[in-house]
Design a protein around this motif. Structure first.
Motif, PDB file in Angstrom:
ATOM      1  N   ILE A 194      21.180  65.260  72.639  1.00 26.43           N
ATOM      2  CA  ILE A 194      22.598  65.067  72.345  1.00 26.43           C
ATOM      3  C   ILE A 194      23.381  65.033  73.648  1.00 26.43           C
ATOM      4  O   ILE A 194      23.133  65.838  74.550  1.00 26.43           O
ATOM      5  CB  ILE A 194      23.153  66.234  71.511  1.00 26.43           C
ATOM      6  CG1 ILE A 194      22.301  66.478  70.291  1.00 26.43           C
ATOM      7  CG2 ILE A 194      24.587  65.993  71.113  1.00 26.43           C
ATOM      8  CD1 ILE A 194      22.632  67.780  69.616  1.00 26.43           C
ATOM      9  N   ASP A 195      24.319  64.128  73.728  1.00 29.34           N
ATOM     10  CA  ASP A 195      25.251  64.118  74.844  1.00 29.34           C
ATOM     11  C   ASP A 195      25.998  65.447  74.816  1.00 29.34           C
ATOM     12  O   ASP A 195      26.588  65.809  73.786  1.00 29.34           O
ATOM     13  CB  ASP A 195      26.212  62.941  74.676  1.00 29.34           C
ATOM     14  CG  ASP A 195      27.256  62.834  75.768  1.00 29.34           C
ATOM     15  OD1 ASP A 195      27.399  63.764  76.576  1.00 29.34           O
ATOM     16  OD2 ASP A 195      27.947  61.800  75.799  1.00 29.34           O
ATOM     17  N   PRO A 196      26.001  66.201  75.902  1.00 32.20           N
ATOM     18  CA  PRO A 196      26.701  67.489  75.918  1.00 32.20           C
ATOM     19  C   PRO A 196      28.178  67.366  75.524  1.00 32.20           C
ATOM     20  O   PRO A 196      28.750  68.295  74.942  1.00 32.20           O
ATOM     21  CB  PRO A 196      26.558  67.969  77.361  1.00 32.20           C
ATOM     22  CG  PRO A 196      25.339  67.279  77.881  1.00 32.20           C
ATOM     23  CD  PRO A 196      25.305  65.940  77.167  1.00 32.20           C
ATOM     24  N   ALA A 197      28.786  66.227  75.816  1.00 31.31           N
ATOM     25  CA  ALA A 197      30.190  66.035  75.437  1.00 31.31           C
ATOM     26  C   ALA A 197      30.348  66.028  73.919  1.00 31.31           C
ATOM     27  O   ALA A 197      31.334  66.549  73.389  1.00 31.31           O
ATOM     28  CB  ALA A 197      30.731  64.735  76.035  1.00 31.31           C
ATOM     29  N   LEU A 198      29.374  65.452  73.192  1.00 27.51           N
ATOM     30  CA  LEU A 198      29.428  65.431  71.728  1.00 27.51           C
ATOM     31  C   LEU A 198      29.329  66.836  71.167  1.00 27.51           C
ATOM     32  O   LEU A 198      30.101  67.223  70.286  1.00 27.51           O
ATOM     33  CB  LEU A 198      28.315  64.550  71.151  1.00 27.51           C
ATOM     34  CG  LEU A 198      28.179  64.540  69.629  1.00 27.51           C
ATOM     35  CD1 LEU A 198      29.447  64.022  68.960  1.00 27.51           C
ATOM     36  CD2 LEU A 198      26.982  63.706  69.207  1.00 27.51           C
ATOM     37  N   LEU A 199      28.396  67.615  71.679  1.00 27.41           N
ATOM     38  CA  LEU A 199      28.256  68.991  71.213  1.00 27.41           C
ATOM     39  C   LEU A 199      29.493  69.804  71.576  1.00 27.41           C
ATOM     40  O   LEU A 199      29.979  70.602  70.777  1.00 27.41           O
ATOM     41  CB  LEU A 199      26.999  69.638  71.787  1.00 27.41           C
ATOM     42  CG  LEU A 199      26.645  70.997  71.209  1.00 27.41           C
ATOM     43  CD1 LEU A 199      26.511  70.945  69.686  1.00 27.41           C
ATOM     44  CD2 LEU A 199      25.376  71.525  71.835  1.00 27.41           C
ATOM     45  N   GLY A 200      30.022  69.583  72.756  1.00 32.06           N
ATOM     46  CA  GLY A 200      31.244  70.274  73.175  1.00 32.06           C
ATOM     47  C   GLY A 200      32.417  69.930  72.271  1.00 32.06           C
ATOM     48  O   GLY A 200      33.203  70.807  71.885  1.00 32.06           O
ATOM     49  N   HIS A 201      32.541  68.643  71.933  1.00 34.26           N
ATOM     50  CA  HIS A 201      33.629  68.232  71.039  1.00 34.26           C
ATOM     51  C   HIS A 201      33.430  68.818  69.642  1.00 34.26           C
ATOM     52  O   HIS A 201      34.391  69.247  69.004  1.00 34.26           O
ATOM     53  CB  HIS A 201      33.724  66.708  70.965  1.00 34.26           C
ATOM     54  CG  HIS A 201      34.836  66.226  70.103  1.00 34.26           C
ATOM     55  ND1 HIS A 201      36.161  66.361  70.457  1.00 34.26           N
ATOM     56  CD2 HIS A 201      34.837  65.642  68.876  1.00 34.26           C
ATOM     57  CE1 HIS A 201      36.915  65.875  69.492  1.00 34.26           C
ATOM     58  NE2 HIS A 201      36.134  65.432  68.521  1.00 34.26           N
ATOM     59  N   SER A 202      32.189  68.865  69.183  1.00 34.05           N
ATOM     60  CA  SER A 202      31.900  69.449  67.881  1.00 34.05           C
ATOM     61  C   SER A 202      32.310  70.924  67.861  1.00 34.05           C
ATOM     62  O   SER A 202      32.941  71.395  66.915  1.00 34.05           O
ATOM     63  CB  SER A 202      30.413  69.301  67.559  1.00 34.05           C
ATOM     64  OG  SER A 202      30.096  69.922  66.325  1.00 34.05           O
ATOM     65  N   ALA A 203      31.972  71.668  68.907  1.00 32.54           N
ATOM     66  CA  ALA A 203      32.342  73.090  68.986  1.00 32.54           C
ATOM     67  C   ALA A 203      33.853  73.255  69.093  1.00 32.54           C
ATOM     68  O   ALA A 203      34.436  74.146  68.451  1.00 32.54           O
ATOM     69  CB  ALA A 203      31.645  73.725  70.184  1.00 32.54           C
ATOM     70  N   PHE A 204      34.505  72.378  69.863  1.00 32.90           N
ATOM     71  CA  PHE A 204      35.970  72.430  69.986  1.00 32.90           C
ATOM     72  C   PHE A 204      36.617  72.213  68.609  1.00 32.90           C
ATOM     73  O   PHE A 204      37.526  72.953  68.217  1.00 32.90           O
ATOM     74  CB  PHE A 204      36.453  71.355  70.973  1.00 32.90           C
ATOM     75  CG  PHE A 204      37.939  71.185  70.971  1.00 32.90           C
ATOM     76  CD1 PHE A 204      38.761  72.070  71.646  1.00 32.90           C
ATOM     77  CD2 PHE A 204      38.531  70.135  70.275  1.00 32.90           C
ATOM     78  CE1 PHE A 204      40.136  71.912  71.645  1.00 32.90           C
ATOM     79  CE2 PHE A 204      39.898  69.971  70.244  1.00 32.90           C
ATOM     80  CZ  PHE A 204      40.714  70.863  70.935  1.00 32.90           C
ATOM     81  N   MET A 205      36.133  71.205  67.872  1.00 30.04           N
ATOM     82  CA  MET A 205      36.699  70.930  66.557  1.00 30.04           C
ATOM     83  C   MET A 205      36.435  72.079  65.579  1.00 30.04           C
ATOM     84  O   MET A 205      37.288  72.410  64.764  1.00 30.04           O
ATOM     85  CB  MET A 205      36.159  69.615  65.994  1.00 30.04           C
ATOM     86  CG  MET A 205      36.705  68.377  66.683  1.00 30.04           C
ATOM     87  SD  MET A 205      38.521  68.301  66.747  1.00 30.04           S
ATOM     88  CE  MET A 205      38.920  68.198  65.000  1.00 30.04           C
ATOM     89  N   ALA A 206      35.265  72.707  65.679  1.00 31.08           N
ATOM     90  CA  ALA A 206      34.967  73.852  64.831  1.00 31.08           C
ATOM     91  C   ALA A 206      35.998  74.956  65.042  1.00 31.08           C
ATOM     92  O   ALA A 206      36.527  75.527  64.076  1.00 31.08           O
ATOM     93  CB  ALA A 206      33.563  74.380  65.103  1.00 31.08           C
ATOM     94  N   ASN A 207      36.313  75.231  66.312  1.00 30.78           N
ATOM     95  CA  ASN A 207      37.322  76.257  66.607  1.00 30.78           C
ATOM     96  C   ASN A 207      38.700  75.838  66.124  1.00 30.78           C
ATOM     97  O   ASN A 207      39.441  76.653  65.572  1.00 30.78           O
ATOM     98  CB  ASN A 207      37.353  76.556  68.106  1.00 30.78           C
ATOM     99  CG  ASN A 207      36.139  77.317  68.570  1.00 30.78           C
ATOM    100  OD1 ASN A 207      35.547  78.079  67.813  1.00 30.78           O
ATOM    101  ND2 ASN A 207      35.742  77.104  69.820  1.00 30.78           N
ATOM    102  N   LEU A 208      39.051  74.584  66.328  1.00 27.14           N
ATOM    103  CA  LEU A 208      40.354  74.089  65.899  1.00 27.14           C
ATOM    104  C   LEU A 208      40.479  74.146  64.366  1.00 27.14           C
ATOM    105  O   LEU A 208      41.501  74.592  63.833  1.00 27.14           O
ATOM    106  CB  LEU A 208      40.565  72.652  66.384  1.00 27.14           C
ATOM    107  CG  LEU A 208      41.880  71.975  66.029  1.00 27.14           C
ATOM    108  CD1 LEU A 208      43.036  72.715  66.700  1.00 27.14           C
ATOM    109  CD2 LEU A 208      41.857  70.533  66.470  1.00 27.14           C
ATOM    110  N   LEU A 209      39.452  73.740  63.674  1.00 30.51           N
ATOM    111  CA  LEU A 209      39.472  73.746  62.206  1.00 30.51           C
ATOM    112  C   LEU A 209      39.502  75.167  61.655  1.00 30.51           C
ATOM    113  O   LEU A 209      40.125  75.426  60.626  1.00 30.51           O
ATOM    114  CB  LEU A 209      38.274  72.980  61.658  1.00 30.51           C
ATOM    115  CG  LEU A 209      38.312  71.477  61.913  1.00 30.51           C
ATOM    116  CD1 LEU A 209      36.949  70.865  61.661  1.00 30.51           C
ATOM    117  CD2 LEU A 209      39.389  70.808  61.078  1.00 30.51           C
ATOM    118  N   ASP A 210      38.801  76.089  62.336  1.00 31.44           N
ATOM    119  CA  ASP A 210      38.831  77.494  61.888  1.00 31.44           C
ATOM    120  C   ASP A 210      40.235  78.045  62.018  1.00 31.44           C
ATOM    121  O   ASP A 210      40.698  78.829  61.227  1.00 31.44           O
ATOM    122  CB  ASP A 210      37.863  78.353  62.696  1.00 31.44           C
ATOM    123  CG  ASP A 210      36.419  78.176  62.231  1.00 31.44           C
ATOM    124  OD1 ASP A 210      36.195  77.606  61.152  1.00 31.44           O
ATOM    125  OD2 ASP A 210      35.521  78.624  62.971  1.00 31.44           O
TER     126      ASP A 210
END
Length: 144
Positions: free
Chosen positions: A128-144
């Protein structure tokens, strides 16, 4: 007839598409007419329209056009809509549907990095592109 709309949101790799397809299969099994729209693709372009032209709401315009076609041409009144951030923009998405008083259910799927990372690896057929995983984690925090 009143529209029934299910919005499924969550970070990349959480299983939004998988959940939508499972619901799709169940509805087919009961011969219930419905549509599935993958909202993450309604404004997928470069440069990203939601960044370059945020006031234009391209995803909402495309959703409105697609749902209008489903409703008017085919008589659909059930929609499953997946999008990472739909729960954050729910009012504009519901307005884009153009329906009078739709029955709306918003679902937020949540997962840890430990769950999302292997799903993203399978989807991407490897690393996985680290940027994709980073964006996924960022969105998880934002959605929480």
């Amino acid at each position: 007839m009143r529209s029934h709309v299910r919005f499924i949101s969550g970070r990349s790799g959480v299983g939004k598409s998988t959940a939508a397809l499972a619901l799709h299969e169940q509805l087919i099994g009961h011969d219930i007419q419905h549509a599935v729209i993958e909202g993450d693709y309604l404004d997928l372009a470069h440069p990203a329209p939601h960044v370059a032209f945020p006031a234009d709401s391209l995803a909402e315009q495309n959703l409105a056009a697609m749902w209008t076609a489903y409703r008017s041409l085919l008589g659909y009144h059930r929609l499953i809509y997946t999008n990472t951030a739909a729960v954050l923009t729910l009012s504009s998405l519901v307005a884009a549907l153009g329906d009078d008083d739709p029955l709306v259910t918003a679902v937020l799927l949540r997962s840890s990095d430990e769950y999302a990372c292997p799903r993203l690896e399978r989807r991407n057929h490897g690393a996985i592109d680290p940027a994709l995983l980073g964006h996924s984690a960022f969105m998880a925090n934002l959605l929480d």
